[in-house]
Design an enzyme around this catalytic site. Structure first.
Site, mmCIF file in Angstrom:
data_model
loop_
_atom_site.group_PDB
_atom_site.id
_atom_site.type_symbol
_atom_site.label_atom_id
_atom_site.label_comp_id
_atom_site.label_asym_id
_atom_site.label_seq_id
_atom_site.Cartn_x
_atom_site.Cartn_y
_atom_site.Cartn_z
ATOM 1 N N ASP A 96 0.792 -1.236 0.000
ATOM 2 C CA ASP A 96 0.000 0.000 0.000
ATOM 3 C C ASP A 96 0.828 1.292 0.000
ATOM 4 O O ASP A 96 0.484 2.259 0.699
ATOM 5 C CB ASP A 96 -0.964 0.015 1.195
ATOM 6 C CG ASP A 96 -1.889 -1.181 1.236
ATOM 7 O OD1 ASP A 96 -1.925 -1.943 0.260
ATOM 8 O OD2 ASP A 96 -2.573 -1.358 2.256
ATOM 9 N N LYS A 144 -7.258 -3.758 -3.074
ATOM 10 C CA LYS A 144 -7.985 -4.455 -2.025
ATOM 11 C C LYS A 144 -8.774 -3.494 -1.149
ATOM 12 O O LYS A 144 -8.524 -2.278 -1.143
ATOM 13 C CB LYS A 144 -7.016 -5.259 -1.150
ATOM 14 C CG LYS A 144 -5.989 -4.395 -0.404
ATOM 15 C CD LYS A 144 -4.981 -5.254 0.347
ATOM 16 C CE LYS A 144 -3.906 -4.420 1.032
ATOM 17 N NZ LYS A 144 -4.395 -3.559 2.109
ATOM 18 N N CYS A 182 -2.072 -2.734 8.245
ATOM 19 C CA CYS A 182 -1.942 -3.647 7.104
ATOM 20 C C CYS A 182 -0.709 -4.538 7.189
ATOM 21 O O CYS A 182 -0.774 -5.735 6.866
ATOM 22 C CB CYS A 182 -1.938 -2.854 5.801
ATOM 23 S SG CYS A 182 -3.470 -1.936 5.529
#
Length: 209
Positions: free
Chosen positions: A19, A86, A122
């Site tokens: 990310d 996602k 994450c």
């Protein structure tokens, strides 16, 4: 739950990039240093043909992967195993889970090397999911961050307790080589030399946890 596999040596590396997107650029603590560490790892592991797993989080809202990484992710020689957008916090989406090696088979245990953000969300959930599947996980201390700097140390201690290894980008690269006689030693060590000042800055900012 799979048994966590521990070893003293990296044998089957894969790079997980979590990310690293445009919208986070001004929000994340020491974000530019995360990008320089990730760039170094991409450059140095390219000759080794290390598989790369990359995700974005809701890219329509948070933007694409930062452009600094694009040349290394779109190169014809880039060994991209998965590139997934996602909504899950963990990188281990159904799409990525479907292409991960199976630890029950010979050579199926990955040495998953993780960089990205945020350490306590994450990166943590990705690490726990990989450990749960029986893979080994190496969290790159100079390659992960969060909005709040204090979250990093708490998360990294939790991940150590869970069975992950917290280490540095340079340590990982030389462990992957294992031998100064390795055919790609000059290429990898050359990247390390070229980025030594950036590495020093990243460690000064991020390794004190």
């Amino acid at each position: 739950m799979a048994t966590i596999s521990r070893t003293a040596r990296i044998r089957n590396p894969a790079l997980f990039i979590c990310d690293l997107q445009e919208k986070f650029r001004t929000a994340i603590y020491e974000f530019p240093k995360i990008i320089t560490t990730t760039t170094k790892l991409l450059r140095a592991t390219a000759p080794l043909k290390t598989p790369i797993y990359i995700t974005t989080q809701s890219a329509t809202k948070l933007g694409p992967t930062v452009p600094e990484l694009t040349p290394y992710l779109t190169s014809p020689t880039a060994n991209i195993a998965a590139n997934v957008d996602k909504t899950l916090f963990s990188m281990i989406t159904p799409e990525i889970d479907a292409v991960l090696p199976n630890p029950a088979t010979t050579g199926g245990v990955l040495d998953a090397i993780i960089v990205g953000i945020e350490t306590h969300i994450c990166v943590t959930q990705t690490t726990l999911d990989l450990l749960d599947r029986g893979h080994r996980v190496y969290v790159v201390v100079d390659g992960v961050s969060s909005v709040n700097a204090e979250e990093r140390g708490v998360a990294l201690q939790r991940l150590r307790d869970a069975g992950a290894v917290v280490t540095t980008s340079e340590s990982l690269l030389f462990e992957m080589l294992g031998d100064a006689g390795h055919e790609h030693f000059r290429a990898v060590s050359g990247v390390v030399r070229e980025t030594k000042e950036e590495t020093r800055g990243a460690l000064e900012a991020l390794a004190k946890i």
